[in-house]
Design a protein around this motif. Structure first.
Motif, mmCIF file in Angstrom:
data_model
loop_
_atom_site.group_PDB
_atom_site.id
_atom_site.type_symbol
_atom_site.label_atom_id
_atom_site.label_comp_id
_atom_site.label_asym_id
_atom_site.label_seq_id
_atom_site.Cartn_x
_atom_site.Cartn_y
_atom_site.Cartn_z
ATOM 1 N N UNK A 281 2.639 -1.462 -13.061
ATOM 2 C CA UNK A 281 3.844 -1.831 -13.810
ATOM 3 C C UNK A 281 5.111 -1.493 -13.008
ATOM 4 N N UNK A 282 5.129 -0.317 -12.411
ATOM 5 C CA UNK A 282 6.303 0.099 -11.634
ATOM 6 C C UNK A 282 6.502 -0.759 -10.388
ATOM 7 N N UNK A 283 5.427 -1.089 -9.718
ATOM 8 C CA UNK A 283 5.523 -1.927 -8.513
ATOM 9 C C UNK A 283 6.065 -3.309 -8.893
ATOM 10 N N UNK A 284 5.554 -3.884 -9.978
ATOM 11 C CA UNK A 284 6.050 -5.186 -10.418
ATOM 12 C C UNK A 284 7.530 -5.126 -10.786
ATOM 13 N N UNK A 285 7.938 -4.043 -11.466
ATOM 14 C CA UNK A 285 9.354 -3.865 -11.801
ATOM 15 C C UNK A 285 10.200 -3.727 -10.530
ATOM 16 N N UNK A 286 9.654 -3.026 -9.550
ATOM 17 C CA UNK A 286 10.381 -2.850 -8.287
ATOM 18 C C UNK A 286 10.560 -4.185 -7.571
ATOM 19 N N UNK A 287 9.505 -4.976 -7.514
ATOM 20 C CA UNK A 287 9.607 -6.276 -6.853
ATOM 21 C C UNK A 287 10.633 -7.171 -7.556
ATOM 22 N N UNK A 288 10.650 -7.128 -8.893
ATOM 23 C CA UNK A 288 11.642 -7.897 -9.633
ATOM 24 C C UNK A 288 13.053 -7.399 -9.307
ATOM 25 N N UNK B 39 14.427 -2.007 5.659
ATOM 26 C CA UNK B 39 13.830 -2.551 4.442
ATOM 27 C C UNK B 39 12.821 -1.582 3.835
ATOM 28 N N UNK B 40 12.036 -0.923 4.671
ATOM 29 C CA UNK B 40 11.003 -0.005 4.168
ATOM 30 C C UNK B 40 11.610 1.097 3.308
ATOM 31 N N UNK B 41 12.671 1.726 3.782
ATOM 32 C CA UNK B 41 13.307 2.807 3.029
ATOM 33 C C UNK B 41 13.883 2.283 1.714
ATOM 34 N N UNK B 42 14.446 1.103 1.755
ATOM 35 C CA UNK B 42 15.021 0.476 0.571
ATOM 36 C C UNK B 42 13.947 0.243 -0.490
ATOM 37 N N UNK B 43 12.842 -0.354 -0.078
ATOM 38 C CA UNK B 43 11.738 -0.650 -0.997
ATOM 39 C C UNK B 43 11.152 0.653 -1.552
ATOM 40 N N UNK B 44 10.914 1.621 -0.691
ATOM 41 C CA UNK B 44 10.331 2.900 -1.133
ATOM 42 C C UNK B 44 11.240 3.616 -2.119
ATOM 43 N N UNK C 231 0.828 -1.216 0.000
ATOM 44 C CA UNK C 231 0.000 0.000 0.000
ATOM 45 C C UNK C 231 0.861 1.264 0.000
ATOM 46 N N UNK C 232 1.945 1.266 0.773
ATOM 47 C CA UNK C 232 2.855 2.409 0.799
ATOM 48 C C UNK C 232 3.493 2.600 -0.574
ATOM 49 N N UNK D 208 10.141 4.497 -5.848
ATOM 50 C CA UNK D 208 10.167 5.909 -6.223
ATOM 51 C C UNK D 208 11.029 6.134 -7.463
ATOM 52 N N UNK D 209 12.221 5.542 -7.491
ATOM 53 C CA UNK D 209 13.115 5.727 -8.635
ATOM 54 C C UNK D 209 12.516 5.165 -9.926
ATOM 55 N N UNK D 210 11.917 3.990 -9.844
ATOM 56 C CA UNK D 210 11.287 3.405 -11.039
ATOM 57 C C UNK D 210 10.112 4.270 -11.492
ATOM 58 N N UNK D 211 9.341 4.782 -10.539
ATOM 59 C CA UNK D 211 8.199 5.643 -10.873
ATOM 60 C C UNK D 211 8.672 6.951 -11.500
#
Length: 195
Positions: free
Chosen positions: A56-63, A77-82, A38-39, A86-89
């Motif tokens: 699309x961006x979230x899926x790319x981020x997870x990959x 981990x939260x800062x890393x994921x965000x 959600x974040x 953010x960068x992909x978006x």
């Protein structure tokens, strides 16, 4: 402690999620999505303003996260994921630049143009100096001002969302943000950073 409810109702901590990545378990992505999805959606939507692009961006981020952990062991981990989302978006937003300005991110970046020389200097050393100066500036602020700036210019929250969080009127939030931008500009000039 950083925990959340999993499908079975138990709490799972960030280090346990990282262990799932280390074990190359597909459950790692499910747990990551359950905890931070959600974040991530909020950050991406604030930049892109389009749910299809967000997905699309979230899926790319997870990959990307799947490919980086291991060997990386991000903490927190939260800062890393965000940061990755953010960068992909942001890349997707630049790709979509031909569209008119319509996202909260576009508006917030426009607000910052007068005080931060973003994109004008591609020198990594100059960018590092700018980043360090901004971090010192944020450290000098009271907590509410710091949170307000971060919510607006990192998470790209709208003025109305920030007003809701702080229990303020939108006009008051806009005025406070304007004062903080002027204060930042003056601070950067005193630090010798040319605008």
């Amino acid at each position: 402690m950083n925990t959340y409810k999993t499908f079975c109702g138990k709490a799972l901590e960030d280090d346990k999620i990282i262990e799932l990545f280390d074990a190359r378990s597909e459950k790692a992505i499910q747990e990551l999505s359950s905890k931070y999805g959600e974040l991530c959606k909020k950050i991406s939507y604030n930049i892109l303003n389009d749910w299809q692009d967000v997905e699309e961006c979230i899926n790319d981020a997870y990959l990307g996260i799947w490919n980086r952990i291991p060997p990386e062991r991000p903490n927190p981990l939260a800062a890393y994921v965000c940061r990755i989302v953010r960068n992909i978006s942001l890349k997707k937003s630049r790709y979509n630049l031909a569209r008119k300005r319509n996202s909260s991110y576009d508006i917030s970046i426009h607000e910052l143009e007068e005080c931060i020389p973003a994109g004008r200097n591609a020198n990594p050393h100059a960018q590092e100096i700018l980043t360090e100066a901004i971090e010192r500036f944020l450290d000098s602020l009271d907590q509410n001002s710091r949170v307000m700036l971060i919510k607006r210019y990192w998470y790209a929250d709208s003025v109305s969302e920030i007003a809701n969080v702080f229990g303020m009127r939108e006009n008051s939030v806009s005025a406070k943000l304007m004062r903080l931008r002027r204060k930042l500009k003056k601070y950067l000039e005193q630090e010798g950073i040319r605008l």
